[in-house]
Design an enzyme around this catalytic site. Structure first.
Site, PDB file in Angstrom:
ATOM      1  N   LYS A 179     104.391 -10.106  42.812  1.00  0.00           N
ATOM      2  CA  LYS A 179     105.540 -10.068  41.886  1.00  0.00           C
ATOM      3  C   LYS A 179     105.337 -10.952  40.650  1.00  0.00           C
ATOM      4  CE  LYS A 179     109.120  -9.005  45.285  1.00  0.00           C
ATOM      5  NZ  LYS A 179     110.399  -9.384  45.864  1.00  0.00           N
ATOM      6  N   ASP A 220     115.761  -7.353  42.357  1.00  0.00           N
ATOM      7  CA  ASP A 220     116.153  -8.161  43.527  1.00  0.00           C
ATOM      8  C   ASP A 220     117.465  -8.899  43.251  1.00  0.00           C
ATOM      9  OD1 ASP A 220     114.094  -7.593  45.308  1.00  0.00           O
ATOM     10  OD2 ASP A 220     112.806  -9.208  44.563  1.00  0.00           O
TER      11      ASP A 220
HETATM   12  P1  NAP Z   1     107.348 -16.207  49.583  1.00  0.00           P
HETATM   13  O1  NAP Z   1     107.298 -16.296  48.095  1.00  0.00           O
HETATM   14  O2  NAP Z   1     106.102 -16.060  50.367  1.00  0.00           O
HETATM   15  O3  NAP Z   1     108.172 -17.500  50.115  1.00  0.00           O
HETATM   16  C1  NAP Z   1     108.321 -17.743  51.497  1.00  0.00           C
HETATM   17  C2  NAP Z   1     109.282 -18.919  51.705  1.00  0.00           C
HETATM   18  O4  NAP Z   1     109.499 -19.053  53.119  1.00  0.00           O
HETATM   19  C3  NAP Z   1     108.720 -20.253  51.223  1.00  0.00           C
HETATM   20  O5  NAP Z   1     109.791 -21.043  50.759  1.00  0.00           O
HETATM   21  C4  NAP Z   1     108.120 -20.845  52.519  1.00  0.00           C
HETATM   22  O6  NAP Z   1     108.075 -22.268  52.520  1.00  0.00           O
HETATM   23  C5  NAP Z   1     109.159 -20.398  53.519  1.00  0.00           C
HETATM   24  N1  NAP Z   1     108.649 -20.324  54.915  1.00  0.00           N
HETATM   25  C6  NAP Z   1     107.761 -19.434  55.395  1.00  0.00           C
HETATM   26  N2  NAP Z   1     107.567 -19.650  56.720  1.00  0.00           N
HETATM   27  C7  NAP Z   1     108.347 -20.709  57.049  1.00  0.00           C
HETATM   28  C8  NAP Z   1     108.586 -21.429  58.257  1.00  0.00           C
HETATM   29  N3  NAP Z   1     107.974 -21.076  59.408  1.00  0.00           N
HETATM   30  N4  NAP Z   1     109.455 -22.463  58.238  1.00  0.00           N
HETATM   31  C9  NAP Z   1     110.100 -22.809  57.099  1.00  0.00           C
HETATM   32  N5  NAP Z   1     109.903 -22.171  55.906  1.00  0.00           N
HETATM   33  C10 NAP Z   1     109.039 -21.135  55.890  1.00  0.00           C
HETATM   34  O7  NAP Z   1     108.250 -14.950  50.035  1.00  0.00           O
HETATM   35  P2  NAP Z   1     109.524 -14.328  49.281  1.00  0.00           P
HETATM   36  O8  NAP Z   1     109.108 -13.197  48.441  1.00  0.00           O
HETATM   37  O9  NAP Z   1     110.272 -15.442  48.662  1.00  0.00           O
HETATM   38  O10 NAP Z   1     110.331 -13.710  50.525  1.00  0.00           O
HETATM   39  C11 NAP Z   1     110.982 -14.536  51.467  1.00  0.00           C
HETATM   40  C12 NAP Z   1     111.689 -13.671  52.514  1.00  0.00           C
HETATM   41  O11 NAP Z   1     112.724 -12.913  51.885  1.00  0.00           O
HETATM   42  C13 NAP Z   1     110.766 -12.662  53.191  1.00  0.00           C
HETATM   43  O12 NAP Z   1     111.092 -12.592  54.562  1.00  0.00           O
HETATM   44  C14 NAP Z   1     111.106 -11.351  52.499  1.00  0.00           C
HETATM   45  O13 NAP Z   1     110.895 -10.227  53.331  1.00  0.00           O
HETATM   46  C15 NAP Z   1     112.597 -11.546  52.228  1.00  0.00           C
HETATM   47  N6  NAP Z   1     113.069 -10.727  51.091  1.00  0.00           N
HETATM   48  C16 NAP Z   1     114.059  -9.837  51.332  1.00  0.00           C
HETATM   49  C17 NAP Z   1     114.542  -9.066  50.294  1.00  0.00           C
HETATM   50  C18 NAP Z   1     115.639  -8.077  50.571  1.00  0.00           C
HETATM   51  O14 NAP Z   1     115.832  -7.184  49.737  1.00  0.00           O
HETATM   52  N7  NAP Z   1     116.377  -8.214  51.650  1.00  0.00           N
HETATM   53  C19 NAP Z   1     114.016  -9.195  48.995  1.00  0.00           C
HETATM   54  C20 NAP Z   1     113.007 -10.140  48.773  1.00  0.00           C
HETATM   55  C21 NAP Z   1     112.530 -10.900  49.852  1.00  0.00           C
HETATM   56  P3  NAP Z   1     106.780 -23.038  51.908  1.00  0.00           P
HETATM   57  O15 NAP Z   1     107.007 -23.103  50.413  1.00  0.00           O
HETATM   58  O16 NAP Z   1     106.837 -24.368  52.550  1.00  0.00           O
HETATM   59  O17 NAP Z   1     105.569 -22.238  52.277  1.00  0.00           O
END
Ligand code: NAP
Length: 285
Positions: free
Chosen positions: A66, A102
């Site tokens: 992204k 989003d």
């Molecule tokens: P990303 O950029 O990879 O960020 C992941 C985030 O999760 C980071 O803040 C990471 O912390 C944290 N994290 C991962 N594993 C963890 C754990 N075991 N304990 C605590 N924190 C943890 O991903 P993203 O694009 O932001 O997406 C995040 C989530 O939102 C995903 O599950 C995605 O599927 C969901 N999402 C949903 C929608 C929807 O339309 N519903 C849209 C977008 C995203 P660190 O910085 O410490 O690594």
């Protein structure tokens, strides 16, 4: 001639976008095929450049591309620029336009499914990745009073809070400790989980960022995780008497907004929701 559109990400094994987007094109009997384009980073530029061909309507973009596609666009809406991420590309006569739906999907779900008006509210964001950025900017634009970010890696939360302060936000970054979370949650109106904790097929599968004991009654808990539909966090929220919102409506609304950008037609939300739910349900079986 069949037009093509698809989702760019890596890996893409569990994406349900191809399923609920295809039914939208089929609903209008459009000759369009929505495909899954699993694309490693070293191929991204070539694949994005290829979207300028007249065969392509554009693309959705997901983890981890992204941010990277931002610099590959010819034109960009302001919101995507502010968020610093593009999740929708539209091919307009060989020019690539970048959008971020989003933010719109999140706000629509919050208002419609959560009946929550963010104006003047205190918000906690869990996580500091791409989704946290989109959610924070979205909620600021509609008048949230303050944003407090908790993240496993504190530096990322600090960086996001600094960016939000540049947009004149009252924004704080705190390290992920139970006592700090408990205290901040007791003073907030809305918590949004933007981490992947609880997401099926991820290392956080089965986990919850909060337990019922520290969730105050009556607040709204929005979990962006959509697989499973009923996440461990939503279960904890229900136990605590909070108001839970799952991630599926946001997923479908952001996809619906992309569909409308590509086609100019109203997205058939009912059929999109039904097929997204079916896809997640079938995966369970
Ligand atoms: P990303 O950029 O990879 O960020 C992941 C985030 O999760 C980071 O803040 C990471 O912390 C944290 N994290 C991962 N594993 C963890 C754990 N075991 N304990 C605590 N924190 C943890 O991903 P993203 O694009 O932001 O997406 C995040 C989530 O939102 C995903 O599950 C995605 O599927 C969901 N999402 C949903 C929608 C929807 O339309 N519903 C849209 C977008 C995203 P660190 O910085 O410490 O690594």
């Amino acid at each position: 001639m069949t037009k093509r559109v698809g989702i760019l990400g890596y890996p893409l094994g569990h994406s349900i976008s191809p399923v609920f987007q295809q039914v939208a094109f089929d609903h209008y009997s459009m000759d369009v095929k929505y495909e899954a384009w699993e694309t490693p980073s070293d191929r991204l530029k070539d694949v994005v450049d290829g979207l300028r061909h007249a065969d392509f309507l554009g693309a959705n973009v997901t983890i981890p591309h992204k941010e990277a596609v931002l610099t590959m666009m010819d034109e960009m809406e302001n919101l995507a620029r502010e968020i610093g991420a593009v999740n929708t590309i539209v091919n307009r006569e060989g020019k690539l336009w970048g959008y971020n739906t989003d933010a719109q999907g999140f706000l629509r779900a919050l208002r419609k499914d959560g009946e929550f008006d963010p104006w003047g509210k205190h918000v906690i964001i869990l996580g500091a990745g791409g989704a946290a950025r989109a959610v924070s900017v979205a909620i600021l634009r509609v008048g949230a009073r303050s944003i407090t970010i908790f993240n496993r890696t504190l530096e990322r939360a600090q960086k996001l809070a600094s960016t939000l302060r540049l947009l004149n936000a009252e924004a704080y970054a705190l390290s992920w400790r139970r006592e700090g979370l408990k205290e901040a949650i007791s003073r907030c109106d809305l918590v949004v989980n933007c981490t992947s904790m609880g997401m099926k097929h991820s290392p956080g599968e089965g986990g919850t960022p909060l337990e019922a004991a520290i969730i105050p009654r009556g607040i709204v808990i929005f979990d962006l995780v959509y697989n499973p539909i009923e996440t461990p966090l939503l279960m904890e929220a229900r136990k605590a008497g909070a108001r839970p919102i799952g991630g599926l409506p946001m997923l479908v609304y952001q996809g619906a907004a992309s569909f409308e950008l590509w086609t100019g037609k109203k997205a058939p939300l009912d059929v999109m929701f039904a097929s997204a739910k079916k896809a997640l349900h079938n995966e369970k079986a």
